[in-house]
Design an enzyme around this catalytic site. Sequence first.
Site, PDB file in Angstrom:
ATOM      1  N   CYS A  71      -0.573   7.934  12.356  1.00  0.00           N
ATOM      2  CA  CYS A  71      -0.653   7.941  10.917  1.00  0.00           C
ATOM      3  C   CYS A  71      -1.951   8.950  10.707  1.00  0.00           C
ATOM      4  O   CYS A  71      -2.376   9.465  11.478  1.00  0.00           O
ATOM      5  CB  CYS A  71      -1.020   6.577  10.354  1.00  0.00           C
ATOM      6  SG  CYS A  71      -0.501   6.588   8.639  1.00  0.00           S
ATOM      7  N   CYS A  73      -3.915   8.570   7.951  1.00  0.00           N
ATOM      8  CA  CYS A  73      -5.045   8.080   7.123  1.00  0.00           C
ATOM      9  C   CYS A  73      -6.391   7.984   7.437  1.00  0.00           C
ATOM     10  O   CYS A  73      -7.331   8.460   6.953  1.00  0.00           O
ATOM     11  CB  CYS A  73      -4.753   6.652   6.505  1.00  0.00           C
ATOM     12  SG  CYS A  73      -4.475   5.553   7.894  1.00  0.00           S
ATOM     13  N   CYS A  81      -2.186   8.145   3.860  1.00  0.00           N
ATOM     14  CA  CYS A  81      -1.275   8.386   4.950  1.00  0.00           C
ATOM     15  C   CYS A  81      -0.313   9.773   5.128  1.00  0.00           C
ATOM     16  O   CYS A  81       0.132   9.831   5.986  1.00  0.00           O
ATOM     17  CB  CYS A  81      -0.323   7.066   5.204  1.00  0.00           C
ATOM     18  SG  CYS A  81      -1.280   5.630   5.296  1.00  0.00           S
ATOM     19  N   LYS A 146       7.230  -1.910   5.912  1.00  0.00           N
ATOM     20  CA  LYS A 146       5.689  -2.107   5.934  1.00  0.00           C
ATOM     21  C   LYS A 146       5.132  -2.290   4.326  1.00  0.00           C
ATOM     22  O   LYS A 146       5.507  -1.369   3.718  1.00  0.00           O
ATOM     23  CB  LYS A 146       4.624  -0.813   6.572  1.00  0.00           C
ATOM     24  CG  LYS A 146       3.204  -1.078   6.315  1.00  0.00           C
ATOM     25  CD  LYS A 146       2.804  -0.069   7.273  1.00  0.00           C
ATOM     26  CE  LYS A 146       1.175   0.063   6.777  1.00  0.00           C
ATOM     27  NZ  LYS A 146       0.306   0.900   7.639  1.00  0.00           N
ATOM     28  N   ARG A 156      -9.080  -2.013   7.403  1.00  0.00           N
ATOM     29  CA  ARG A 156      -9.378  -0.754   6.356  1.00  0.00           C
ATOM     30  C   ARG A 156     -10.907  -0.695   6.629  1.00  0.00           C
ATOM     31  O   ARG A 156     -11.494   0.669   6.782  1.00  0.00           O
ATOM     32  CB  ARG A 156      -9.042  -0.633   5.138  1.00  0.00           C
ATOM     33  CG  ARG A 156      -7.796  -0.335   5.063  1.00  0.00           C
ATOM     34  CD  ARG A 156      -7.082  -0.311   3.405  1.00  0.00           C
ATOM     35  NE  ARG A 156      -5.620  -0.433   3.608  1.00  0.00           N
ATOM     36  CZ  ARG A 156      -4.947  -0.513   2.428  1.00  0.00           C
ATOM     37  NH1 ARG A 156      -5.586  -0.576   1.334  1.00  0.00           N
ATOM     38  NH2 ARG A 156      -3.687  -0.202   2.516  1.00  0.00           N
ATOM     39  N   ARG A 168      -1.550   2.444  -1.870  1.00  0.00           N
ATOM     40  CA  ARG A 168      -0.456   2.824  -1.066  1.00  0.00           C
ATOM     41  C   ARG A 168       0.825   2.418  -1.485  1.00  0.00           C
ATOM     42  O   ARG A 168       1.678   2.310  -0.939  1.00  0.00           O
ATOM     43  CB  ARG A 168      -0.813   2.627   0.214  1.00  0.00           C
ATOM     44  CG  ARG A 168      -2.176   3.032   0.929  1.00  0.00           C
ATOM     45  CD  ARG A 168      -2.156   2.975   2.232  1.00  0.00           C
ATOM     46  NE  ARG A 168      -3.423   3.943   2.767  1.00  0.00           N
ATOM     47  CZ  ARG A 168      -4.312   3.499   3.666  1.00  0.00           C
ATOM     48  NH1 ARG A 168      -3.977   2.339   4.317  1.00  0.00           N
ATOM     49  NH2 ARG A 168      -5.211   4.123   3.819  1.00  0.00           N
ATOM     50  N   GLU A 184      14.977   0.217   4.024  1.00  0.00           N
ATOM     51  CA  GLU A 184      14.261   1.307   4.913  1.00  0.00           C
ATOM     52  C   GLU A 184      14.432   0.878   6.542  1.00  0.00           C
ATOM     53  O   GLU A 184      14.286   1.796   7.336  1.00  0.00           O
ATOM     54  CB  GLU A 184      12.827   0.593   4.692  1.00  0.00           C
ATOM     55  CG  GLU A 184      12.230   1.218   3.141  1.00  0.00           C
ATOM     56  CD  GLU A 184      11.648   2.764   3.450  1.00  0.00           C
ATOM     57  OE1 GLU A 184      11.438   3.029   4.236  1.00  0.00           O
ATOM     58  OE2 GLU A 184      11.746   3.461   2.498  1.00  0.00           O
ATOM     59  N   LYS A 199       5.602  -5.617   9.046  1.00  0.00           N
ATOM     60  CA  LYS A 199       4.244  -5.936   8.653  1.00  0.00           C
ATOM     61  C   LYS A 199       3.854  -6.090   7.241  1.00  0.00           C
ATOM     62  O   LYS A 199       4.399  -5.364   6.472  1.00  0.00           O
ATOM     63  CB  LYS A 199       3.543  -4.664   9.285  1.00  0.00           C
ATOM     64  CG  LYS A 199       2.012  -4.538   8.968  1.00  0.00           C
ATOM     65  CD  LYS A 199       1.632  -3.187   9.510  1.00  0.00           C
ATOM     66  CE  LYS A 199       0.208  -2.990   9.562  1.00  0.00           C
ATOM     67  NZ  LYS A 199      -0.589  -1.536  10.189  1.00  0.00           N
ATOM     68  N   SER A 225      -4.725  -7.990  10.308  1.00  0.00           N
ATOM     69  CA  SER A 225      -6.071  -8.168  10.302  1.00  0.00           C
ATOM     70  C   SER A 225      -6.583  -9.309   9.092  1.00  0.00           C
ATOM     71  O   SER A 225      -7.425 -10.188   9.451  1.00  0.00           O
ATOM     72  CB  SER A 225      -6.992  -6.765   9.932  1.00  0.00           C
ATOM     73  OG  SER A 225      -6.663  -6.357   8.558  1.00  0.00           O
ATOM     74  N   TYR A 264      -4.391  -9.470  17.236  1.00  0.00           N
ATOM     75  CA  TYR A 264      -5.655  -9.578  17.563  1.00  0.00           C
ATOM     76  C   TYR A 264      -6.043 -10.619  18.675  1.00  0.00           C
ATOM     77  O   TYR A 264      -7.144 -10.740  19.080  1.00  0.00           O
ATOM     78  CB  TYR A 264      -6.809  -9.584  16.376  1.00  0.00           C
ATOM     79  CG  TYR A 264      -6.326  -8.130  15.511  1.00  0.00           C
ATOM     80  CD1 TYR A 264      -6.697  -7.107  15.936  1.00  0.00           C
ATOM     81  CD2 TYR A 264      -5.557  -8.306  14.420  1.00  0.00           C
ATOM     82  CE1 TYR A 264      -6.772  -5.911  15.032  1.00  0.00           C
ATOM     83  CE2 TYR A 264      -5.320  -7.142  13.582  1.00  0.00           C
ATOM     84  CZ  TYR A 264      -5.944  -5.951  13.988  1.00  0.00           C
ATOM     85  OH  TYR A 264      -5.614  -4.816  13.039  1.00  0.00           O
TER      86      TYR A 264
HETATM   87  C1  PBG Z   1      -2.284   2.485   8.016  1.00  0.00           C
HETATM   88  C2  PBG Z   1      -2.500   1.203   8.933  1.00  0.00           C
HETATM   89  C3  PBG Z   1      -2.629  -0.063   8.233  1.00  0.00           C
HETATM   90  C4  PBG Z   1      -2.907  -0.934   9.326  1.00  0.00           C
HETATM   91  C5  PBG Z   1      -2.898  -0.226  10.364  1.00  0.00           C
HETATM   92  N1  PBG Z   1      -2.754   0.991   9.869  1.00  0.00           N
HETATM   93  C6  PBG Z   1      -2.636  -0.675   6.779  1.00  0.00           C
HETATM   94  C7  PBG Z   1      -3.179   0.313   5.798  1.00  0.00           C
HETATM   95  O1  PBG Z   1      -4.355   0.511   5.759  1.00  0.00           O
HETATM   96  O2  PBG Z   1      -2.433   0.670   4.726  1.00  0.00           O
HETATM   97  C8  PBG Z   1      -3.334  -2.202   9.118  1.00  0.00           C
HETATM   98  C9  PBG Z   1      -3.692  -3.167  10.373  1.00  0.00           C
HETATM   99  C10 PBG Z   1      -4.111  -4.493  10.082  1.00  0.00           C
HETATM  100  O3  PBG Z   1      -4.437  -4.922   9.006  1.00  0.00           O
HETATM  101  O4  PBG Z   1      -4.522  -5.284  10.994  1.00  0.00           O
HETATM  102  N2  PBG Z   1      -1.521   3.385   8.617  1.00  0.00           N
HETATM  103 ZN    ZN Z   2      -2.108   5.366   7.158  1.00  0.00          ZN
END
Ligand code: PBG
Ligand code: ZN
Length: 280
Positions: A71, A73, A81, A146, A156, A168, A184, A199, A225, A264
């Site tokens: 990605c 971002c 992204c 996603k 984040r 986003r 998708e 996700k 997370s 995690y």
């Molecule tokens: C973005 C990305 C995200 C996560 C991993 N890569 C989501 C986002 O910020 O939109 C989230 C992972 C998590 O919350 O554990 N490419």
């Molecule tokens: Zn991203």
Amino acid sequence: MPGVSQFTIEEAADESAKAYAEGIRSVLLFGIPSEKNERAGQAYAENGVVQRAVRAIKKAAPELLVITDVCLCEYMSHGHCGIVEGTHILNDASLDLLARTAVSHAEAGADIVAPSDMMDGRVCAIRAALDAAHFPDTIIMSYAAKFASAFYGPFRDAAESAPQFGDRRTYQMDNANAAEALREVATDIEESADMILIKPGLPYLDVLWRVKERFAMPTAVYNVSGEYAMLKAAAQNGWLDERAAVMEAMTAFKRAGADLIVTYWAREVLPWLENGVSGR
Ligand code: PBG
Ligand code: ZN
């Protein structure tokens, strides 16, 4: 968050070797670059942080499967992204940078690349670029569904990748729209994704189930997370039995059809599984 930290490359290699010795068989890498710009230059730099980490991990734990998040971002000054012009994301212009990122990860030794950007057409662009660069065996695990989600907040913070303006929702899925998520997934499979990922996890078990039933693809789920933060906080307050609650959640992922769980808790779950206890 407790149990969540940024690693240096040496620490990442060390932790990977330890995790492998404990029985963990794969890791998913995210990079935090020293410099961000408008073209995400460090995302596809030969000596970018992820590229160097992949090489170090492959040296420390050669048998460990290395998956890289693809990605832009974390590498963009604005935190989106894709490439931004004014307040618009340039979908097609972003594909080239994503493909270059994936190829640079494969060159470093990544086994699986996992595009999480949600630009349209990126699986096709990445597959073509990998094949052209002589990486026909590099697997694409696509974040096919996603959703735009409040559950990404702690990530984040940790990855320093919150968007600097807007949100986003123009590229991540509408969380009320399961039909769009299924379309998708179908598109990513047509574009030759090898594995697909849903996700977040727990609030989207219905989508996971429908995707597994409908497409019968290798299907992964990402226990994100915010899901981790919720249970951790409750456990730390003594409100929940962490082990029992976590194993119940992991069982729910398997019941809903997950072949692979990104979590995690992986290193904690492993000995719990080996003791043959479901948590209760
Ligand atoms: C973005 C990305 C995200 C996560 C991993 N890569 C989501 C986002 O910020 O939109 C989230 C992972 C998590 O919350 O554990 N490419
Ligand atoms: Zn991203």
